[in-house]
Design an enzyme around this catalytic site. Sequence first.
Site, PDB file in Angstrom:
ATOM      1  N   GLY A  12      13.529 -16.742  35.079  1.00 36.04           N
ATOM      2  CA  GLY A  12      13.566 -15.396  35.654  1.00 36.04           C
ATOM      3  C   GLY A  12      12.516 -14.499  35.022  1.00 36.04           C
ATOM      4  N   ASP A  13      12.417 -13.277  35.567  1.00 37.87           N
ATOM      5  CA  ASP A  13      11.535 -12.251  34.981  1.00 37.87           C
ATOM      6  C   ASP A  13      10.057 -12.615  34.974  1.00 37.87           C
ATOM      7  OD1 ASP A  13      13.847 -10.786  34.398  1.00 37.87           O
ATOM      8  OD2 ASP A  13      14.145 -11.975  32.587  1.00 37.87           O
ATOM      9  N   LYS A  16       8.723 -11.497  40.035  1.00 44.23           N
ATOM     10  CA  LYS A  16       9.056 -11.748  41.456  1.00 44.23           C
ATOM     11  C   LYS A  16       9.129 -10.465  42.256  1.00 44.23           C
ATOM     12  CE  LYS A  16      12.939 -13.878  40.761  1.00 44.23           C
ATOM     13  NZ  LYS A  16      12.842 -14.116  39.323  1.00 44.23           N
ATOM     14  N   GLY A  17       9.574  -9.380  41.639  1.00 41.65           N
ATOM     15  CA  GLY A  17       9.704  -8.106  42.348  1.00 41.65           C
ATOM     16  C   GLY A  17       8.366  -7.687  42.919  1.00 41.65           C
ATOM     17  N   ASN A  38      22.928  -9.142  38.781  1.00 38.56           N
ATOM     18  CA  ASN A  38      22.343  -9.608  37.515  1.00 38.56           C
ATOM     19  C   ASN A  38      20.812  -9.628  37.606  1.00 38.56           C
ATOM     20  OD1 ASN A  38      22.594 -11.672  39.407  1.00 38.56           O
ATOM     21  ND2 ASN A  38      23.046 -13.268  37.927  1.00 38.56           N
ATOM     22  N   HIS A  41      14.550  -6.729  39.737  1.00 38.81           N
ATOM     23  CA  HIS A  41      13.185  -6.929  40.241  1.00 38.81           C
ATOM     24  C   HIS A  41      12.431  -5.605  40.170  1.00 38.81           C
ATOM     25  CE1 HIS A  41      14.480 -10.739  42.678  1.00 38.81           C
ATOM     26  NE2 HIS A  41      14.677 -10.843  41.384  1.00 38.81           N
ATOM     27  N   THR A 189      23.157 -19.206  34.863  1.00 40.45           N
ATOM     28  CA  THR A 189      23.956 -18.288  35.670  1.00 40.45           C
ATOM     29  C   THR A 189      24.878 -19.138  36.538  1.00 40.45           C
ATOM     30  OG1 THR A 189      23.881 -16.340  37.099  1.00 40.45           O
ATOM     31  CG2 THR A 189      22.256 -18.069  37.540  1.00 40.45           C
TER      32      THR A 189
END
Length: 353
Positions: A12-13, A16-17, A38, A41, A189
């Site tokens: 993650g992180d 992607k946003g 959770n 973005h 997750t």
Amino acid sequence: MSVTIIQDLAFGDCGKGKVSHFLAQTHDIGLRFNGGPNAGHTIMWGSHKIVTHMLPATALLGKPSYLVPGVLVDPERLAKEVEELKKLKINTDLFWVDYRCPVILEEHRIRDQETGQKVGTTGSGIGPCLADQMNRVGLRYHQINNQPLQSLDTIQLIRWYLNSGRSILCEGAQGHFLDIWHGTYPYVTSSLCTTGAVCTNAGIPPQKIDRVVGVFKAYMTRVGNGPFLTEDKSFLAEKISLVGQEIGATTGRKRRIGWLDLMSLIEACQFNGVTELVITKADVLNNFNKVLLCDNHLGWEGNKTPHYIEFDGWKNLQDIKFFRFIEFIEKTTKIPISFISTGPRTEEMIERK
Ligand code: IMP
Ligand code: MG
């Protein structure tokens, strides 16, 4: 007609946003197909900085935006996000939530904050809410009063869009190695974090998927506990943390830092059927003397150590030394890097021909 998936190839992180917001401009509709609040973005454009937790980036453009079954909905968080977008004069009439989406309640958040400590969850109630879904006792979106957005059968609507030739952007949340089945269990997750979830959750058949855009950072980060083979705790990691502002968008926790692990990148690319890559945050490494890349895992399961190759650092992203780095990644993954993100803002993106 085209379907594009945005997939994070690590924990993650990866930005992607930003990538979603960039690609949202060339797609007709967007959807979130996994995770829940959770996710965080971050999108920066014009004078705005917005962190979306529930809605896909197409929402910021007022385009039809959906949460399909498999996305966990926290009505309070969603209501807040919708309000925030309304303040920016964005028309939210075309945003819909599938009637089957599981609803996160206060009790889920409380349970998560108690039981999620070993894993280091975000405390958003993800695990307990999905446990209720699996036990078939959970509440679904159509059953709640005061819905922040209208409830609908999004699967039928998406099929209609597909058949009428529209383009769909599927925005993945979290990352491959946080997947409940294929991640670093139990430090994962509770939802599906691979491209297959587009088929199972959004009802889009596999042969309709045209592009899988795999997003990765020039280095790696992880929030929460769990294995992280290339983790670095030296002053270099501290510098990356500072320059890259590596603070969790949802929880404000400091992210752990490490070097890019090519072995795990290749695994995630193959697993998810990645057709093109986007590299982000390479600008954070500008002016480093050297940059490490893990090209092999030595030892055996449970006792692995990373093997590194060293690259000369680059001054900026036009530097030939940076191109040596990314050409090596393309050669080993056998996948083209089609975009280079050169900064946090949506417009800071170079397309490679
Ligand atoms: P949960 O999803 O809140 O249950 O957290 C489980 C694990 O996934 C923890 O290690 C979290 O830090 C991590 N996690 C969940 N969502 C994200 C995300 O959007 N980005 C990065 N890590 C996440
Ligand atoms: Mg995030």
